[in-house]
Motif scaffolding. Structure first.
Motif, short mmCIF file in Angstrom:
data_model
loop_
_atom_site.label_atom_id
_atom_site.label_comp_id
_atom_site.label_asym_id
_atom_site.label_seq_id
_atom_site.Cartn_x
_atom_site.Cartn_y
_atom_site.Cartn_z
N ILE A 119 12.14 -3.51 -4.27
CA ILE A 119 10.82 -2.49 -3.80
C ILE A 119 10.96 -1.75 -2.90
O ILE A 119 11.45 -2.31 -1.51
N ASN A 120 10.38 -0.55 -2.71
CA ASN A 120 10.61 -0.04 -1.93
C ASN A 120 9.45 0.18 -0.20
O ASN A 120 10.81 0.29 0.64
N GLN A 121 8.94 -0.45 -0.44
CA GLN A 121 8.26 -0.67 0.49
C GLN A 121 9.06 -2.34 1.38
O GLN A 121 9.23 -2.55 2.49
N ILE A 127 4.85 7.37 -0.44
CA ILE A 127 5.69 6.62 -1.37
C ILE A 127 4.49 5.44 -2.52
O ILE A 127 3.35 5.62 -1.48
N PRO A 128 4.34 5.54 -3.49
CA PRO A 128 3.31 5.53 -4.33
C PRO A 128 2.41 3.70 -3.90
O PRO A 128 4.10 2.95 -3.81
N ALA A 129 1.55 3.35 -3.61
CA ALA A 129 1.24 1.77 -3.62
C ALA A 129 2.22 1.40 -5.46
O ALA A 129 1.99 1.82 -6.35
N ILE A 130 2.20 0.06 -5.24
CA ILE A 130 2.68 -0.90 -5.97
C ILE A 130 1.90 -1.52 -6.80
O ILE A 130 1.04 -2.52 -5.45
N PRO A 131 1.32 -1.85 -8.00
CA PRO A 131 0.70 -2.86 -8.51
C PRO A 131 1.45 -4.38 -8.31
O PRO A 131 1.44 -4.81 -9.69
N PHE A 132 1.16 -4.65 -6.85
CA PHE A 132 1.58 -5.58 -7.62
C PHE A 132 1.04 -7.50 -8.32
O PHE A 132 1.67 -7.73 -8.23
N GLN A 133 0.01 -6.64 -8.54
CA GLN A 133 -0.81 -8.06 -9.63
C GLN A 133 0.09 -8.24 -10.80
O GLN A 133 0.22 -8.77 -10.96
N ALA A 152 1.32 -1.28 0.05
CA ALA A 152 -0.05 -0.05 0.01
C ALA A 152 0.61 1.11 0.09
O ALA A 152 1.90 1.02 0.03
N SER A 153 0.35 2.21 -0.23
CA SER A 153 0.61 3.63 0.06
C SER A 153 1.31 4.04 0.64
O SER A 153 0.47 3.47 2.08
N LEU A 154 2.61 4.55 1.21
CA LEU A 154 2.78 5.24 2.57
C LEU A 154 3.15 6.68 3.03
O LEU A 154 4.33 6.63 1.58
N THR A 155 3.17 6.75 4.27
CA THR A 155 4.56 8.10 3.61
C THR A 155 5.26 7.88 4.42
O THR A 155 5.29 7.27 6.50
N ASP A 156 6.59 7.73 3.81
CA ASP A 156 8.01 7.95 5.10
C ASP A 156 8.85 9.67 5.25
O ASP A 156 9.14 9.57 4.27
N ASN A 157 8.82 9.61 6.38
CA ASN A 157 9.75 11.00 6.28
C ASN A 157 9.33 11.98 5.67
O ASN A 157 10.32 12.90 4.97
N GLY A 158 8.07 12.37 5.44
CA GLY A 158 7.69 13.30 4.71
C GLY A 158 7.95 12.87 2.86
O GLY A 158 6.86 13.67 2.18
N PHE A 159 7.89 11.96 2.05
CA PHE A 159 7.33 11.13 1.22
C PHE A 159 6.67 10.46 0.98
O PHE A 159 6.25 9.48 1.80
#
Length: 265
Positions: free
Chosen positions: A242-244, A100-106, A91-98
């Motif tokens: 992947i960032n997440q 991060i967009p959700a990943i289309p994991f499909q 899922a999308s998340l906010t980290d240190n002010g950034f």
């Protein structure tokens, strides 16, 4: 007219041999049971005493009442929503002010999504293992389990392998392209003094710096905004995630009381 004794089989007649010995009492008991069933029309249930264990006779081997050992039991695997639920993991998340967009994991192959597996590495818990051919990174856990992540690896000729340690880590690191890379890609000269951390930074949200014998190898385990390159050979030698996923790994590395060993093979 033949006498009754003429009906008695001659001792010279050959009967088929059998390894099973049937006693006269067993035969008579069987006939008696069949007679009772016939008389009752099979409408009643006979309570027969338990025969007990079967004792082999006549040199026959004992019966094997054990289940086969040829099928290995599958160890139980932990269930953790933050590792087993794709919609939660990516899922999308906010980290240190950034943000991060959700990943289309499909669109990411299932084998390259974060998951708990039976540890195939044999390394000690708290070790990072990168298997280049698999495009997988393992975080070895207690109890014979590991968390497996999909990774992108270096192009042919840019790979590094060996045993080392994670010397330190950084959040939203600055990326400084090496001189050799700038020579290959002159457009990167603008980042010769370093590209600040951010969503378009090639090192992504986290970086783990690999040192061997106290020396910087120049290789990193880092995040990447290019999630579609996971499972491929696309980097200049580093291991990208992947960032997440790299945030999840970073949190585990930071929680370790010692420098985390890493095996790349």
């Amino acid at each position: 007219m033949r006498k009754p004794q003429d009906l008695t089989p001659s001792s010279s007649v050959d009967f088929p041999q059998s390894n099973t010995i049937i006693s006269r009492r067993s035969v008579l008991s069987g006939i008696g049971i069949m007679t009772l069933l016939g008389a009752s029309g099979c409408s009643q249930t006979l309570d027969l005493p338990s025969l007990g264990p079967i004792t082999p006779s006549n040199g026959m081997p004992p019966l094997d009442d054990m289940s086969t050992g040829s099928i290995r039991p599958i160890p139980p695997i932990s269930v953790d929503r933050n590792i087993t639920d794709n919609s939660a993991m990516y899922a999308s998340l906010t980290d240190n002010g950034f943000v991060i967009p959700a990943i289309p994991f499909q669109k990411v192959k299932a084998e390259f999504r974060r998951q708990i597996v039976v540890d195939p590495t044999g390394e000690a818990p708290g070790t990072i293992v990168v298997r280049l051919n698999e495009r997988h990174l393992y975080w070895v856990q207690e109890g014979g389990e590991a968390i497996r992540y999909g990774v992108g690896i270096g192009k042919a000729g840019f790979e590094w392998s060996g045993r080392a340690v994670i010397q330190y880590t950084k959040e939203w690191p600055t990326w400084t392209p090496p001189r050799e890379m700038i020579a290959r890609k002159p457009e990167l000269v603008k980042w010769a003094s370093g590209q600040p951390g951010g969503l378009d930074n090639p090192l992504g949200a986290r970086a783990h710096y690999i040192y061997k014998d106290g020396q910087d190898t120049g290789y990193r385990v880092h995040g990447s905004p290019e999630w579609w390159t996971i499972g491929t050979q696309a980097s200049s030698g580093c291991v990208r995630m992947i960032n997440q996923d790299v945030i999840d790994l970073y949190n585990r590395v930071k929680a370790s009381p010692n420098k985390v060993p890493i095996v790349v093979a």
